[in-house]
Design a protein around this motif. Structure first.
Motif, PDB file in Angstrom:
ATOM      1  N   LEU A 300       0.850  -1.190   0.000  1.00  0.00           N
ATOM      2  CA  LEU A 300       0.000   0.000   0.000  1.00  0.00           C
ATOM      3  C   LEU A 300       0.887   1.242   0.000  1.00  0.00           C
ATOM      4  O   LEU A 300       1.851   1.333   0.765  1.00  0.00           O
ATOM      5  CB  LEU A 300      -0.893   0.019   1.244  1.00  0.00           C
ATOM      6  N   ARG A 301       0.570   2.178  -0.878  1.00  0.00           N
ATOM      7  CA  ARG A 301       1.270   3.458  -0.898  1.00  0.00           C
ATOM      8  C   ARG A 301       0.192   4.539  -0.869  1.00  0.00           C
ATOM      9  O   ARG A 301      -0.686   4.568  -1.727  1.00  0.00           O
ATOM     10  CB  ARG A 301       2.135   3.592  -2.150  1.00  0.00           C
ATOM     11  N   ASN A 302       0.279   5.375   0.122  1.00  0.00           N
ATOM     12  CA  ASN A 302      -0.767   6.391   0.312  1.00  0.00           C
ATOM     13  C   ASN A 302      -2.148   5.742   0.389  1.00  0.00           C
ATOM     14  O   ASN A 302      -3.143   6.271  -0.118  1.00  0.00           O
ATOM     15  CB  ASN A 302      -0.738   7.434  -0.810  1.00  0.00           C
ATOM     16  N   GLY A 303      -2.189   4.554   1.013  1.00  0.00           N
ATOM     17  CA  GLY A 303      -3.463   3.889   1.238  1.00  0.00           C
ATOM     18  C   GLY A 303      -4.010   3.130   0.047  1.00  0.00           C
ATOM     19  O   GLY A 303      -5.101   2.567   0.116  1.00  0.00           O
ATOM     20  N   LYS A 304      -3.243   3.083  -1.063  1.00  0.00           N
ATOM     21  CA  LYS A 304      -3.725   2.396  -2.265  1.00  0.00           C
ATOM     22  C   LYS A 304      -2.714   1.351  -2.713  1.00  0.00           C
ATOM     23  O   LYS A 304      -1.512   1.492  -2.514  1.00  0.00           O
ATOM     24  CB  LYS A 304      -3.972   3.405  -3.389  1.00  0.00           C
ATOM     25  N   PHE A 305      -3.233   0.299  -3.366  1.00  0.00           N
ATOM     26  CA  PHE A 305      -2.356  -0.772  -3.837  1.00  0.00           C
ATOM     27  C   PHE A 305      -1.437  -0.253  -4.933  1.00  0.00           C
ATOM     28  O   PHE A 305      -1.853   0.498  -5.809  1.00  0.00           O
ATOM     29  CB  PHE A 305      -3.189  -1.950  -4.356  1.00  0.00           C
ATOM     30  N   ASN A 306      -0.180  -0.684  -4.872  1.00  0.00           N
ATOM     31  CA  ASN A 306       0.808  -0.191  -5.810  1.00  0.00           C
ATOM     32  C   ASN A 306       1.966  -1.166  -5.912  1.00  0.00           C
ATOM     33  O   ASN A 306       2.207  -1.955  -4.987  1.00  0.00           O
ATOM     34  CB  ASN A 306       1.358   1.157  -5.326  1.00  0.00           C
ATOM     35  N   VAL A 307       2.688  -1.103  -7.022  1.00  0.00           N
ATOM     36  CA  VAL A 307       3.994  -1.745  -7.091  1.00  0.00           C
ATOM     37  C   VAL A 307       5.028  -0.682  -6.746  1.00  0.00           C
ATOM     38  O   VAL A 307       5.085   0.379  -7.379  1.00  0.00           O
ATOM     39  CB  VAL A 307       4.272  -2.341  -8.485  1.00  0.00           C
ATOM     40  N   PHE A 389       0.986  -2.457 -14.074  1.00  0.00           N
ATOM     41  CA  PHE A 389       0.506  -2.394 -12.686  1.00  0.00           C
ATOM     42  C   PHE A 389       0.009  -1.011 -12.280  1.00  0.00           C
ATOM     43  O   PHE A 389      -0.426  -0.810 -11.134  1.00  0.00           O
ATOM     44  CB  PHE A 389       1.595  -2.864 -11.706  1.00  0.00           C
ATOM     45  N   ASP A 390       0.056  -0.044 -13.183  1.00  0.00           N
ATOM     46  CA  ASP A 390      -0.357   1.313 -12.827  1.00  0.00           C
ATOM     47  C   ASP A 390      -1.855   1.436 -12.562  1.00  0.00           C
ATOM     48  O   ASP A 390      -2.318   2.488 -12.096  1.00  0.00           O
ATOM     49  CB  ASP A 390       0.067   2.300 -13.921  1.00  0.00           C
ATOM     50  N   VAL A 391      -2.619   0.387 -12.853  1.00  0.00           N
ATOM     51  CA  VAL A 391      -4.059   0.423 -12.551  1.00  0.00           C
ATOM     52  C   VAL A 391      -4.362  -0.056 -11.129  1.00  0.00           C
ATOM     53  O   VAL A 391      -5.493   0.082 -10.663  1.00  0.00           O
ATOM     54  CB  VAL A 391      -4.876  -0.421 -13.560  1.00  0.00           C
ATOM     55  N   PHE A 392      -3.375  -0.631 -10.439  1.00  0.00           N
ATOM     56  CA  PHE A 392      -3.624  -1.194  -9.112  1.00  0.00           C
ATOM     57  C   PHE A 392      -4.271  -0.207  -8.127  1.00  0.00           C
ATOM     58  O   PHE A 392      -5.142  -0.608  -7.352  1.00  0.00           O
ATOM     59  CB  PHE A 392      -2.330  -1.749  -8.501  1.00  0.00           C
ATOM     60  N   PRO A 393      -3.850   1.078  -8.117  1.00  0.00           N
ATOM     61  CA  PRO A 393      -4.468   1.997  -7.143  1.00  0.00           C
ATOM     62  C   PRO A 393      -5.974   2.174  -7.338  1.00  0.00           C
ATOM     63  O   PRO A 393      -6.655   2.672  -6.440  1.00  0.00           O
ATOM     64  CB  PRO A 393      -3.732   3.322  -7.397  1.00  0.00           C
ATOM     65  N   PHE A 394      -6.483   1.768  -8.492  1.00  0.00           N
ATOM     66  CA  PHE A 394      -7.898   2.003  -8.800  1.00  0.00           C
ATOM     67  C   PHE A 394      -8.771   0.763  -8.579  1.00  0.00           C
ATOM     68  O   PHE A 394      -9.967   0.802  -8.817  1.00  0.00           O
ATOM     69  CB  PHE A 394      -8.033   2.493 -10.247  1.00  0.00           C
ATOM     70  N   THR A 395      -8.146  -0.321  -8.133  1.00  0.00           N
ATOM     71  CA  THR A 395      -8.934  -1.521  -7.873  1.00  0.00           C
ATOM     72  C   THR A 395      -9.796  -1.324  -6.633  1.00  0.00           C
ATOM     73  O   THR A 395      -9.403  -0.633  -5.683  1.00  0.00           O
ATOM     74  CB  THR A 395      -8.027  -2.756  -7.692  1.00  0.00           C
ATOM     75  N   GLU A 396     -10.962  -1.931  -6.653  1.00  0.00           N
ATOM     76  CA  GLU A 396     -11.857  -1.859  -5.497  1.00  0.00           C
ATOM     77  C   GLU A 396     -11.709  -3.078  -4.606  1.00  0.00           C
ATOM     78  O   GLU A 396     -11.972  -3.016  -3.406  1.00  0.00           O
ATOM     79  CB  GLU A 396     -13.310  -1.729  -5.984  1.00  0.00           C
TER      80      GLU A 396
END
Length: 494
Positions: A300-307, A389-396
């Motif tokens: 998690l980066r800034n509360g969102k999933f990320n690589v 992987f740049d879409v990871f922060p937008f996954t629900e």
């Protein structure tokens, strides 16, 4: 067809408004054919989007890394499971869910295969590469045969009355598309039906100066480059792949990169795991070897999933461990993903928020003032790339499954004779896996003349076994190398 004067003036006005009018510098000096070529390229390009991408990439690339370091958190327990630690019943449960979806023809595969084998000493598409297995099979063939085997296993396990079909969508790039399609045609699609192997092409973006001006490769063409493996998402839409998936009633997709020789294509365990979590986006990971291994990890980066790239994690954070002794930040990304088709469809709604990455490059170009071709000796501009992987922060609903590295991840990145991730390691990893398949079935593989335990000439065709199943006849048998098991009938030879 040549453009009209009105169309030319309208396009010039658009590019002038975008601050890219220099691209018409040589237009009046070109032949009619060259003018049409340049016009078509400019007309097809969304220059306003290019400007927007440049602005976002350059405005967020300054001091972002420090902020990112300070806001890291490990993956929450409810989105992470390990196939290494899960009990056999749980894995069987996931596998059944996966096979059910596959047998109902709800699963397809997306292969990211736009790269050339340049670093391997080959100009052919990377998937054509032969890692020197006894069979001489290319990466494409190994993966095609895994799909064929999986279709059969799914049919047998579920007793489906319909033909089980796993459509294979193969993303190429401009330089590799023709050669990739020809390779498949020459090899009769490796036994798959032609209508179930669908090629599409990732997009391109112009190369830019550090001021955001588009480079010209020649007086009649722009300098462009593939837009990264994350360009897959826009290409799925623009090339009507998403439309094809919906027409086939596909619900789930498995996406991976061509250079992993061990990839379990459309892995029913992974697909079933993600379905069990009701996830819209999932990722396979392997356990990071040590804190210093230079791999990106999922967190998690800034509360969102990320690589999070290795360079973005300071050593103190990288060294942190869980109570069980494993690294806190140890979920190494291997570009092996699950998506629902609904999620892929939703990407268009947040596409403008995706951040492109800047790659500083030496860009050959035509000088606008002199018309001369310039081949710079040091980086003079940038190419912009989006990563898959740049879409990871937008996954629900994210799901992350840890798998065994030696069984599922052996990337081919470097040429023969290099230190790691080369044809030799790829070949060795497949052969070692096949030996383990035999041993798990209760058999033994011993080296024959000229072979050694570290260098066996042994291979099991994916048509015989996808992941070690179907080898029961080898119980109590001894196989002496060299040996290849090409068909199920070969299991009766011992």
């Amino acid at each position: 067809m040549s453009p009209t004067q009105t169309e030319i003036e309208s396009l010039k006005a658009r590019y002038t408004a975008a601050g890219q009018e220099h691209l018409f510098t040589f237009y009046d000096d070109l032949t009619p054919e060259e003018q049409t070529t340049l016009f078509n390229q400019l007309n097809k390009l969304d220059i306003e989007r290019v400007n927007q991408i440049f602005k976002k990439a350059t405005s967020s690339s300054g001091d972002a890394s420090n902020t990112k370091k300070q806001n890291l958190e490990p993956l929450p327990d409810d989105v992470f499971d390990s196939a290494l630690d899960a009990n056999e019943d749980k894995i069987k449960e996931w596998e059944k869910l996966g096979f059910d979806a596959i047998s109902q023809n709800k699963v397809c595969v997306i292969l990211m295969a736009g790269g050339q084998g340049t670093r391997l000493g080959s100009s052919a598409p990377k998937g054509c590469y032969d890692i020197n297995l006894p069979s001489g099979k290319s990466l494409f063939q190994l993966q095609a045969e895994r799909i064929l085997r999986l279709q059969k296993v799914a049919q047998d396990i579920t007793k489906s009355k319909n033909d089980v079909i796993i459509p294979w969508y193969i993303m190429t790039s401009g330089p590799t598309r023709s050669a990739t399609e020809s390779f498949f045609k020459q090899n009769n699609y490796f036994g798959l039906k032609e209508e179930n192997v669908i090629f599409f092409e990732q997009g391109t973006l112009p190369a830019l100066t550090y001021e955001g001006k588009v480079f010209m490769e020649s007086k009649s063409s722009l300098a462009v480059a593939p837009d990264g493996n994350g360009g897959m998402y826009a290409a799925l839409r623009k090339e009507k792949v998403l439309e094809s998936m919906k027409l086939r009633n596909i619900c789930y997709t498995h996406a991976y990169c061509v250079d992993n020789c061990l990839v379990r294509v459309a892995d029913p365990i992974f697909i079933g795991y993600c379905i069990s979590k009701n996830s819209d986006c999932g990722a396979k990971v392997v356990r990071k070897i040590d804190p210093q291994e230079s791999v990106g990890i999922i967190a998690l980066r800034n509360g969102k999933f990320n690589v999070v790239e290795y360079s973005e994690i300071d050593s103190e954070v990288a060294e942190q461990r869980k109570p069980n002794g494993q690294l806190t930040y140890g979920a190494a990304n291997i570009a092996n993903h699950f998506y629902t088709v609904d999620f892929l469809d939703r990407i268009e709604s947040f596409e403008s928020e995706l951040e492109y990455h800047i790659a500083n490059k030496k860009i050959k170009h035509t000088d606008i003032k002199t018309g001369e071709l310039i081949a710079p000796s040091k980086p003079n501009g940038m190419k912009l790339e989006l990563f898959v992987f740049d879409v990871f922060p937008f996954t629900e609903r994210m799901a992350v499954l840890e798998v065994e590295r030696k069984d599922e991840f052996s990337p081919l990145k470097n040429g023969p004779g290099t230190a790691s991730d080369n044809p030799e390691t790829s070949r060795k990893d497949i052969i070692n896996q096949h030996v383990r398949f035999v041993e798990k079935a209760g058999g033994t593989v011993i080296p024959g003349d000229g072979d050694s335990l570290g260098n066996l000439k042994f291979e099991i065709s994916p048509l015989v076994s996808y992941s070690g199943e179907g080898l029961e006849k080898l119980k109590g048998k001894t196989i002496k190398t060299p040996c290849t098991l090409d068909t199920s009938a070969d299991l009766d030879k011992f």
